[in-house]
Design an enzyme around this catalytic site. Sequence first.
Site, PDB file in Angstrom:
ATOM      1  N   GLY A   8      46.713  12.532  12.237  1.00  0.00           N
ATOM      2  CA  GLY A   8      45.067  12.550  12.126  1.00  0.00           C
ATOM      3  C   GLY A   8      44.565  12.957  10.788  1.00  0.00           C
ATOM      4  O   GLY A   8      43.554  13.389  10.620  1.00  0.00           O
ATOM      5  N   GLY A  11      40.557  12.417   9.048  1.00  0.00           N
ATOM      6  CA  GLY A  11      39.273  13.228   9.100  1.00  0.00           C
ATOM      7  C   GLY A  11      38.975  13.896   7.921  1.00  0.00           C
ATOM      8  O   GLY A  11      39.604  13.905   6.983  1.00  0.00           O
ATOM      9  N   GLN A  12      38.019  14.821   8.373  1.00  0.00           N
ATOM     10  CA  GLN A  12      37.248  15.694   7.113  1.00  0.00           C
ATOM     11  C   GLN A  12      38.509  16.297   6.459  1.00  0.00           C
ATOM     12  O   GLN A  12      38.611  16.637   5.493  1.00  0.00           O
ATOM     13  CB  GLN A  12      36.543  16.541   7.696  1.00  0.00           C
ATOM     14  N   ASP A  34      47.328   8.029  10.796  1.00  0.00           N
ATOM     15  CA  ASP A  34      46.214   7.937  11.228  1.00  0.00           C
ATOM     16  C   ASP A  34      46.128   6.698  12.549  1.00  0.00           C
ATOM     17  O   ASP A  34      46.955   5.786  12.275  1.00  0.00           O
ATOM     18  CB  ASP A  34      44.863   7.708  10.551  1.00  0.00           C
ATOM     19  N   ASP A  53      49.746   6.779  16.627  1.00  0.00           N
ATOM     20  CA  ASP A  53      49.028   7.144  17.711  1.00  0.00           C
ATOM     21  C   ASP A  53      49.837   8.468  18.048  1.00  0.00           C
ATOM     22  O   ASP A  53      50.869   8.314  18.546  1.00  0.00           O
ATOM     23  CB  ASP A  53      48.969   6.305  18.822  1.00  0.00           C
ATOM     24  N   TYR A 142      36.627  22.042  23.829  1.00  0.00           N
ATOM     25  CA  TYR A 142      37.256  22.203  22.420  1.00  0.00           C
ATOM     26  C   TYR A 142      37.941  23.535  22.209  1.00  0.00           C
ATOM     27  O   TYR A 142      38.914  23.901  21.852  1.00  0.00           O
ATOM     28  CB  TYR A 142      36.111  21.958  21.251  1.00  0.00           C
ATOM     29  N   ILE A 172      33.773  23.992   8.291  1.00  0.00           N
ATOM     30  CA  ILE A 172      34.247  23.750   6.811  1.00  0.00           C
ATOM     31  C   ILE A 172      33.440  22.714   6.078  1.00  0.00           C
ATOM     32  O   ILE A 172      32.886  21.608   6.713  1.00  0.00           O
ATOM     33  CB  ILE A 172      35.768  23.169   6.846  1.00  0.00           C
TER      34      ILE A 172
HETATM   35  N1  SER Z   1      33.804  22.665  12.931  1.00  0.00           N
HETATM   36  C1  SER Z   1      34.071  22.600  14.201  1.00  0.00           C
HETATM   37  C2  SER Z   1      33.084  22.357  15.101  1.00  0.00           C
HETATM   38  O1  SER Z   1      31.946  22.642  14.885  1.00  0.00           O
HETATM   39  C3  SER Z   1      34.507  24.060  14.671  1.00  0.00           C
HETATM   40  O2  SER Z   1      35.796  24.453  14.272  1.00  0.00           O
HETATM   41  O3  SER Z   1      33.313  21.935  16.328  1.00  0.00           O
END
Ligand code: SER
Length: 317
Positions: A8, A11-12, A34, A53, A142, A172
């Site tokens: 992954g 990503g950011q 990725d 994957d 989540y 972050i």
């Molecule tokens: N940055 C994440 C979100 O906003 C939180 O861990 O989903």
Amino acid sequence: MKRILVVGAGGQIGTELIPHLQKHYGADQVIAADLKDESVTRLSTFSRAIKLDALDFASYGEAVKKYEIDSIFNLVALLSATGEKNPELAWKINMGALLNSLELAKEFHTALFTPSSIGAFGASTPHDHTPQDTVMRPNTMYGVCKVSGELLSDYYHERFGVDTRSVRFPGIISNGCLPGGGTTDYAVEVFYEVLGNGRYTCTVPRDAYMDMMYMPDALNAVTTLMEADPSKLVHRNSFNIASMSFTPEQLFAKIKERIPSFTWDYDIDPVKAAIAASWPDIMDDTCAREEWGWNPKWDLDAMIDDMLRTIASRLNK
Ligand code: SER
């Protein structure tokens, strides 16, 4: 850590974790993986990169074996707001990638880092100085995945001796790659909008007070924890870490002190508003400080100055 696989990685967090790991452990020792072709192409401009994957156990295992990996960083996840649009998919991806990572860490005796989040907490959690060990009843998919992931990671450590470690990341803030689908994304987007067109429409309420962190501190947290003496770790999955907290209104006012022409308004997303209201205001990170020396360097003002400087120079402003 000698041979590292980051799944992954596009990503950011991965986009900046890869160079951070390369600097510490050597460019050849880090493999960025990725699922998306465009991410693999972008990652391969500065790293060894492969298409992978993480839900495909066989090919994930082949990569761990082929590259003789001893440490896995599992960054595969749908974030909070996207997760609410498709909860079943969020569970499949977030938990599927974690379970595969845990099984491979067990089989190949690798260390495993998987981030948790402020999203692991919920409305019934104490919001002010949220303790390390407290009520965890999130009401997002989540968050449900993050709490389940923490439990599962501790289980694999206790039952099978897998070296699992984790931190609960705040929102972050970074300038390497935009986040996507998170509730805290506004605190990144605003910098691009203010420098791009001088105005910003925020989808999170003006008084949504949440934990945030600048990327350099987040990266140091990861490597410091993974290098920590295991005999000192009372906790593992997962540590509260904190460095700054603010509301959108407080952040925007500080940006306006530096760019007086900046204007903003609000167009509230009710899903994000509910999520933001359920998350901590500020986490108590005493255990991280005591058990592995967590010590953040960036505060709100220093972060804003660095974000504006970096993005402005990239946009030639
Ligand atoms: N940055 C994440 C979100 O906003 C939180 O861990 O989903």
